[in-house]
Design a protein around this motif. Structure first.
Motif, PDB file in Angstrom:
ATOM      1  N   ARG A  60      11.223  21.676 -23.336  1.00 21.21           N
ATOM      2  CA  ARG A  60      10.256  21.644 -24.435  1.00 21.21           C
ATOM      3  C   ARG A  60      10.872  21.021 -25.672  1.00 21.21           C
ATOM      4  N   PRO A  81       2.616  17.287 -30.844  1.00 18.11           N
ATOM      5  CA  PRO A  81       1.993  17.948 -29.685  1.00 18.11           C
ATOM      6  C   PRO A  81       1.492  16.951 -28.624  1.00 18.11           C
ATOM      7  N   ILE A  82       1.075  15.770 -29.054  1.00 19.20           N
ATOM      8  CA  ILE A  82       0.610  14.759 -28.091  1.00 19.20           C
ATOM      9  C   ILE A  82       1.801  14.229 -27.293  1.00 19.20           C
ATOM     10  N   GLU A 120       4.451  15.829 -26.605  1.00 21.97           N
ATOM     11  CA  GLU A 120       4.860  16.902 -25.696  1.00 21.97           C
ATOM     12  C   GLU A 120       3.863  17.104 -24.562  1.00 21.97           C
ATOM     13  N   GLU A 121       2.584  17.168 -24.893  1.00 19.01           N
ATOM     14  CA  GLU A 121       1.557  17.433 -23.881  1.00 19.01           C
ATOM     15  C   GLU A 121       1.592  16.413 -22.740  1.00 19.01           C
ATOM     16  N   HIS A 122       1.822  15.170 -23.072  1.00 17.80           N
ATOM     17  CA  HIS A 122       1.818  14.104 -22.063  1.00 17.80           C
ATOM     18  C   HIS A 122       3.224  13.674 -21.656  1.00 17.80           C
ATOM     19  N   GLY A 182      -4.961  11.784 -21.234  1.00 18.46           N
ATOM     20  CA  GLY A 182      -5.644  13.040 -21.551  1.00 18.46           C
ATOM     21  C   GLY A 182      -6.887  13.303 -20.728  1.00 18.46           C
ATOM     22  N   SER A 206      -6.955  16.285 -18.346  1.00 21.45           N
ATOM     23  CA  SER A 206      -7.014  17.613 -18.958  1.00 21.45           C
ATOM     24  C   SER A 206      -8.286  17.806 -19.788  1.00 21.45           C
ATOM     25  N   ARG A 230      -9.025  16.107 -22.452  1.00 25.02           N
ATOM     26  CA  ARG A 230      -8.760  15.825 -23.868  1.00 25.02           C
ATOM     27  C   ARG A 230      -8.486  14.326 -24.044  1.00 25.02           C
TER      28      ARG A 230
END
Length: 150
Positions: free
Chosen positions: A9, A36-37, A39-41, A101, A104, A106
């Motif tokens: 993370r 956050p983008i 990290e999310e992807h 996204g 998911s 998003r």
């Protein structure tokens, strides 16, 4: 959370700050991607020559966790204006993040502040640069590269 998970993370969160320095002006959109983008992807930048089959690619690749990538070119034709380079890179990165996204649910990036649930912002060329604007009202939100500052 295990030490290995915390490390992963932390590494993913750091990717948002590990931009090439100095950042080429045509890569301004990379400043608009919030941590956050990244990290999310599991987004990461890879030097152009590091991708097999593209030894002479001048630029960087933006890759996601699936292994998909979009090329961020530095070797545009000389007759292409800086505005056109910024816009082309913005459109490519925007589409790439939206596709990443989609699985998911998003895919609305970057979200329009006035209509966050209905459509993303669109990049448009204007006299003083390339801006993010609402595609419905044409209201300008920020210059590409300054979205997180607005």
């Amino acid at each position: 959370m295990s030490a290995k998970s915390r490390r992963r993370r932390h590494e993913a969160a750091d990717n948002g700050a590990k931009l090439p320095e100095p950042l080429p002006p045509e890569f301004a959109i990379l400043r608009d991607i919030a941590p956050p983008i990244w990290e999310e992807h599991s987004l990461r930048l890879v030097p152009g020559s590091a991708i097999e089959g593209f030894p002479d690619f001048e630029g960087w690749w933006l890759r996601d966790s699936s292994g998909s990538a979009v090329g961020l070119r530095l070797d545009h034709h000389e007759d292409v204006s800086l505005q056109e380079k910024v816009r082309a890179t913005a459109e490519g990165v925007e589409s790439f993040i939206q596709e990443a996204g989609a699985s998911s649910g998003r895919s609305n990036w970057p979200p329009c502040p006035a209509h966050p649930r209905t459509h993303p912002l669109a990049s448009r060329m204007v006299d003083d640069g390339v801006v993010w604007c609402c595609p419905e009202t044409s209201e300008q939100v920020a210059l590409v590269g300054q979205l997180l500052d607005s």
